[in-house]
Motif scaffolding. Structure first.
Motif, PDB file in Angstrom:
ATOM      1  N   CYS A   1       0.985  -1.145  -0.031  1.00 32.97           N
ATOM      2  CA  CYS A   1       0.107  -0.108   0.127  1.00 32.97           C
ATOM      3  C   CYS A   1       0.847   1.336  -0.087  1.00 32.97           C
ATOM      4  CB  CYS A   1      -1.214   0.062   1.149  1.00 32.97           C
ATOM      5  SG  CYS A   1      -0.095   0.457   2.573  1.00 32.97           S
ATOM      6  N   GLY A   2       2.060   1.361   0.544  1.00 32.25           N
ATOM      7  CA  GLY A   2       2.973   2.137   0.342  1.00 32.25           C
ATOM      8  C   GLY A   2       2.716   3.319   1.611  1.00 32.25           C
ATOM      9  N   THR A   3       2.037   2.948   2.606  1.00 28.61           N
ATOM     10  CA  THR A   3       1.657   3.728   3.757  1.00 28.61           C
ATOM     11  C   THR A   3       2.943   3.932   4.425  1.00 28.61           C
ATOM     12  OG1 THR A   3      -0.520   3.213   3.813  1.00 28.61           O
ATOM     13  CG2 THR A   3       0.268   4.180   5.798  1.00 28.61           C
ATOM     14  N   CYS A   4       3.712   2.866   4.871  1.00 27.00           N
ATOM     15  CA  CYS A   4       4.813   2.794   5.558  1.00 27.00           C
ATOM     16  C   CYS A   4       6.002   3.389   5.015  1.00 27.00           C
ATOM     17  CB  CYS A   4       4.896   1.561   6.232  1.00 27.00           C
ATOM     18  SG  CYS A   4       5.695   0.409   5.164  1.00 27.00           S
ATOM     19  N   GLU A   5       6.118   3.892   3.749  1.00 31.32           N
ATOM     20  CA  GLU A   5       7.408   4.251   2.922  1.00 31.32           C
ATOM     21  C   GLU A   5       7.932   5.306   4.117  1.00 31.32           C
ATOM     22  OE1 GLU A   5       6.603   5.915  -0.828  1.00 31.32           O
ATOM     23  OE2 GLU A   5       8.801   6.096  -1.264  1.00 31.32           O
ATOM     24  N   THR A   6       9.302   4.901   4.126  1.00 32.79           N
ATOM     25  CA  THR A   6      10.375   5.714   4.923  1.00 32.79           C
ATOM     26  C   THR A   6      11.422   6.276   4.354  1.00 32.79           C
ATOM     27  OG1 THR A   6       9.458   4.735   6.765  1.00 32.79           O
ATOM     28  CG2 THR A   6      11.383   6.067   7.330  1.00 32.79           C
ATOM     29  N   ARG A   7      12.028   7.553   4.190  1.00 30.10           N
ATOM     30  CA  ARG A   7      13.108   7.781   3.707  1.00 30.10           C
ATOM     31  C   ARG A   7      14.425   7.205   4.253  1.00 30.10           C
ATOM     32  NH1 ARG A   7      16.980  12.031   3.011  1.00 30.10           N
ATOM     33  NH2 ARG A   7      16.606  12.956   4.944  1.00 30.10           N
ATOM     34  N   VAL A   8      15.299   6.743   3.197  1.00 30.51           N
ATOM     35  CA  VAL A   8      16.489   6.073   4.074  1.00 30.51           C
ATOM     36  C   VAL A   8      17.832   7.157   3.793  1.00 30.51           C
ATOM     37  CG1 VAL A   8      18.235   4.464   3.640  1.00 30.51           C
ATOM     38  CG2 VAL A   8      16.042   3.693   2.943  1.00 30.51           C
ATOM     39  N   VAL A   9      18.350   7.428   5.298  1.00 27.90           N
ATOM     40  CA  VAL A   9      19.346   8.301   5.007  1.00 27.90           C
ATOM     41  C   VAL A   9      20.563   7.867   4.887  1.00 27.90           C
ATOM     42  CG1 VAL A   9      20.553  10.149   6.580  1.00 27.90           C
ATOM     43  CG2 VAL A   9      17.977   9.781   6.925  1.00 27.90           C
ATOM     44  N   GLU A  10      20.663   6.592   5.531  1.00 29.48           N
ATOM     45  CA  GLU A  10      22.176   5.940   5.375  1.00 29.48           C
ATOM     46  C   GLU A  10      21.927   4.246   5.276  1.00 29.48           C
ATOM     47  OE1 GLU A  10      25.148   8.108   7.552  1.00 29.48           O
ATOM     48  OE2 GLU A  10      26.083   5.869   7.915  1.00 29.48           O
ATOM     49  N   GLY A  11      22.787   3.688   4.678  1.00 29.83           N
ATOM     50  CA  GLY A  11      22.403   2.090   4.828  1.00 29.83           C
ATOM     51  C   GLY A  11      21.707   1.350   3.568  1.00 29.83           C
ATOM     52  N   ILE A  12      21.833  -0.005   3.434  1.00 30.75           N
ATOM     53  CA  ILE A  12      21.176  -0.437   2.278  1.00 30.75           C
ATOM     54  C   ILE A  12      20.086  -1.578   2.795  1.00 30.75           C
ATOM     55  CG2 ILE A  12      21.884  -1.905   0.349  1.00 30.75           C
ATOM     56  CD1 ILE A  12      23.817   0.141   0.429  1.00 30.75           C
ATOM     57  N   PRO A  13      19.070  -0.969   2.290  1.00 30.81           N
ATOM     58  CA  PRO A  13      17.632  -1.796   2.442  1.00 30.81           C
ATOM     59  C   PRO A  13      17.802  -3.217   1.891  1.00 30.81           C
ATOM     60  CG  PRO A  13      17.119   0.448   1.831  1.00 30.81           C
ATOM     61  CD  PRO A  13      18.463   0.097   1.319  1.00 30.81           C
ATOM     62  N   ASP A  14      17.244  -4.277   2.319  1.00 32.69           N
ATOM     63  CA  ASP A  14      16.756  -5.368   1.692  1.00 32.69           C
ATOM     64  C   ASP A  14      15.243  -5.227   1.240  1.00 32.69           C
ATOM     65  OD1 ASP A  14      16.292  -7.848   0.930  1.00 32.69           O
ATOM     66  OD2 ASP A  14      16.775  -8.913   2.787  1.00 32.69           O
ATOM     67  N   HIS A  15      14.899  -4.843  -0.001  1.00 34.98           N
ATOM     68  CA  HIS A  15      13.626  -4.478  -0.373  1.00 34.98           C
ATOM     69  C   HIS A  15      12.827  -5.859  -0.491  1.00 34.98           C
ATOM     70  CE1 HIS A  15      14.434  -0.310  -0.700  1.00 34.98           C
ATOM     71  NE2 HIS A  15      15.743  -0.680  -1.486  1.00 34.98           N
ATOM     72  N   ARG A  16      11.756  -5.831   0.238  1.00 35.75           N
ATOM     73  CA  ARG A  16      10.671  -6.847  -0.079  1.00 35.75           C
ATOM     74  C   ARG A  16       9.242  -6.561  -0.623  1.00 35.75           C
ATOM     75  NH1 ARG A  16      12.828 -11.396   2.778  1.00 35.75           N
ATOM     76  NH2 ARG A  16      15.075 -11.167   2.659  1.00 35.75           N
ATOM     77  N   ASP A  17       9.243  -5.413  -0.870  1.00 30.03           N
ATOM     78  CA  ASP A  17       7.949  -4.770  -1.243  1.00 30.03           C
ATOM     79  C   ASP A  17       7.331  -4.786  -2.703  1.00 30.03           C
ATOM     80  OD1 ASP A  17       9.672  -2.333  -1.128  1.00 30.03           O
ATOM     81  OD2 ASP A  17       8.052  -1.893  -2.644  1.00 30.03           O
ATOM     82  N   GLN A  18       6.122  -4.686  -2.931  1.00 32.78           N
ATOM     83  CA  GLN A  18       5.850  -4.681  -4.312  1.00 32.78           C
ATOM     84  C   GLN A  18       5.353  -3.311  -4.683  1.00 32.78           C
ATOM     85  OE1 GLN A  18       4.799  -7.541  -2.730  1.00 32.78           O
ATOM     86  NE2 GLN A  18       6.606  -8.129  -3.774  1.00 32.78           N
ATOM     87  N   PHE A  19       5.450  -2.381  -3.797  1.00 29.53           N
ATOM     88  CA  PHE A  19       5.274  -0.887  -3.927  1.00 29.53           C
ATOM     89  C   PHE A  19       6.079  -0.079  -4.875  1.00 29.53           C
ATOM     90  CE2 PHE A  19       4.537   3.671  -2.786  1.00 29.53           C
ATOM     91  CZ  PHE A  19       3.261   3.646  -3.088  1.00 29.53           C
ATOM     92  N   LEU A  20       7.646  -0.260  -4.457  1.00 34.45           N
ATOM     93  CA  LEU A  20       8.529   0.464  -5.197  1.00 34.45           C
ATOM     94  C   LEU A  20       8.958  -0.248  -6.509  1.00 34.45           C
ATOM     95  CD1 LEU A  20      10.853   1.303  -2.376  1.00 34.45           C
ATOM     96  CD2 LEU A  20       9.215   2.990  -3.401  1.00 34.45           C
ATOM     97  N   SER A  21       9.127   0.745  -7.685  1.00 32.93           N
ATOM     98  CA  SER A  21       9.475   0.145  -8.705  1.00 32.93           C
ATOM     99  C   SER A  21      10.803  -0.264  -8.671  1.00 32.93           C
ATOM    100  CB  SER A  21       9.791   1.192  -9.905  1.00 32.93           C
ATOM    101  OG  SER A  21      10.534   2.194  -9.737  1.00 32.93           O
ATOM    102  N   GLU A  22      11.414  -1.309  -9.478  1.00 35.14           N
ATOM    103  CA  GLU A  22      12.772  -1.634  -9.602  1.00 35.14           C
ATOM    104  C   GLU A  22      13.801  -0.577  -9.404  1.00 35.14           C
ATOM    105  OE1 GLU A  22      13.816  -4.418 -12.528  1.00 35.14           O
ATOM    106  OE2 GLU A  22      12.068  -5.599 -12.250  1.00 35.14           O
ATOM    107  N   GLU A  23      13.487   0.403 -10.182  1.00 31.67           N
ATOM    108  CA  GLU A  23      14.362   1.541 -10.331  1.00 31.67           C
ATOM    109  C   GLU A  23      14.547   2.198  -8.786  1.00 31.67           C
ATOM    110  OE1 GLU A  23      11.977   1.166 -12.662  1.00 31.67           O
ATOM    111  OE2 GLU A  23      13.419   0.395 -14.185  1.00 31.67           O
ATOM    112  N   GLU A  24      13.425   2.371  -8.344  1.00 36.84           N
ATOM    113  CA  GLU A  24      13.201   3.087  -6.966  1.00 36.84           C
ATOM    114  C   GLU A  24      14.021   2.149  -5.792  1.00 36.84           C
ATOM    115  OE1 GLU A  24       8.919   5.567  -7.320  1.00 36.84           O
ATOM    116  OE2 GLU A  24       8.882   3.363  -6.948  1.00 36.84           O
ATOM    117  N   GLN A  25      13.708   0.856  -6.062  1.00 35.19           N
ATOM    118  CA  GLN A  25      14.404  -0.065  -5.033  1.00 35.19           C
ATOM    119  C   GLN A  25      15.811   0.037  -5.340  1.00 35.19           C
ATOM    120  OE1 GLN A  25      12.786  -3.715  -5.206  1.00 35.19           O
ATOM    121  NE2 GLN A  25      10.920  -3.355  -3.869  1.00 35.19           N
TER     122      GLN A  25
END
Ligand code: FES
Length: 319
Positions: free
Chosen positions: A273-297
């Protein structure tokens, strides 16, 4: 959940198909509701503490009501079965939204809409909008059986000489398959394509549309495609308060934040749903969502904290 909420009155409940009810919601004190656009959803804040997202099915020109449809999921984790079993006409329920993660491209000359089961809901609102605009559209709607397909009557009343409706039932197929590659292959090159339905259908749709321009391909997941990252073993530092929270094994980042008493936005908890989207200031996420596009991830500028984890020892988030 810290988003703005409002209370609405359940004015009408309708039977739409096997296991699918519609719910008409109006402002508690009458009057107009916040406008919405085709493809939008609202979040229901259920009295059992759960939050669930449901697409609006009615005409976006309507200001006096929201209409949603809820499929009693055989594997319900307490959302859809709770709605069916406890919500009654006259009840007051709390909602937030509407928000739109599946927006209709209104300028498109031709739209191809593909629905599986309850995935018809956002597409129905899109059809109403496309009809109002006089745009060309095709609907391909697959369901298990005719009795399990919601809104067939309403679709039957759409009389459009520039659009087509194809319905397909698993038990009436007589050898013909719901052929997603063919549907996509036959769509004009300039068409915008939309798909909403069960995860296997969406995966097949994404494969079939891989060669199409990404900005003309639109999907909406209702459920997670992959498991949430719950391996833990990393820290989340909150940039605004400079607090550090350890994410233990078995927990998502959201779990860890809520356990620590930190208010965080969330709704579906499934990465859709995208409600919990949070800006990353530093570090590398392990993306598991279907909300962000591949480019955004790949850009790693934001993370869905309800399901994604960390590939780095520490994630610094704008919280
Ligand atoms: S709460 Fe819906 S994407 Fe995280």
């Amino acid at each position: 959940m810290t988003e703005m909420t409002q209370d609405v009155l359940v004015k009408r409940i309708g039977y739409e198909a096997e296991r699918i009810n519609s719910y008409e919601l109006i402002a508690q004190r009458g009057g107009e509701l916040t406008p919405f656009t085709a493809g939008s959803h609202i979040d229901l804040h259920l009295p059992n503490g759960m939050l669930r997202c449901y697409s609006l099915v009615n005409d976006p020109r309507e200001r006096h009501r929201y209409v949603i449809a809820v499929n009693r999921d055989a594997e319900s984790r307490g959302g859809s079965s709770f709605v069916h079993d406890t919500i009654r006409v006259g009840d007051i329920i709390t909602i937030s939204g509407p928000r739109n993660n599946f927006a209709l491209q209104e300028q498109a000359e031709h739209s191809v809409l593909i629905a599986g089961g309850i995935g018809i809901t956002p597409l129905l609102s899109m059809i109403r909008r496309l009809e109002a605009l006089g745009r060309r559209w095709d609907l391909f709607y697959a369901a298990r059986t005719r009795a399990a397909a919601a809104f067939l009557d309403e679709l039957g009343t759409v009389r459009s000489d520039h659009s087509r409706i194809h319905v397909d039932f698993d038990d009436e197929r007589s050898g013909r398959l719901f052929d997603l590659p063919a549907i996509v292959g036959n769509a004009p090159a300039h068409a915008h394509l939309y798909c909403c339905g069960p995860v296997p259908m969406l995966v097949a749709f994404e494969a079939a549309t891989a060669d199409r321009p990404a900005d003309r391909v639109h999907v909406e997941y209702f459920q997670a495609r992959e498991a949430a990252a719950t391996g833990g073993g990393f820290d989340v530092r909150l940039a605004r308060s400079n607090r550090t929270i350890a994410v233990e094994p078995g927990k998502t980042i959201l779990d860890a934040l809520l356990d620590a008493g930190i208010a965080a936005n969330y709704a579906c908890t499934e990465g859709v749903c995208g409600t919990c989207e949070t800006r990353v200031v530093e570090g590398i996420p392990d993306h598991r969502d279907q909300f962000l596009s591949e480019e955004e991830q790949a850009a790693n500028k934001s993370i869905m904290i309800c399901c994604s984890g960390a590939k780095s020892r520490t994630l610094v988030l704008d919280l």
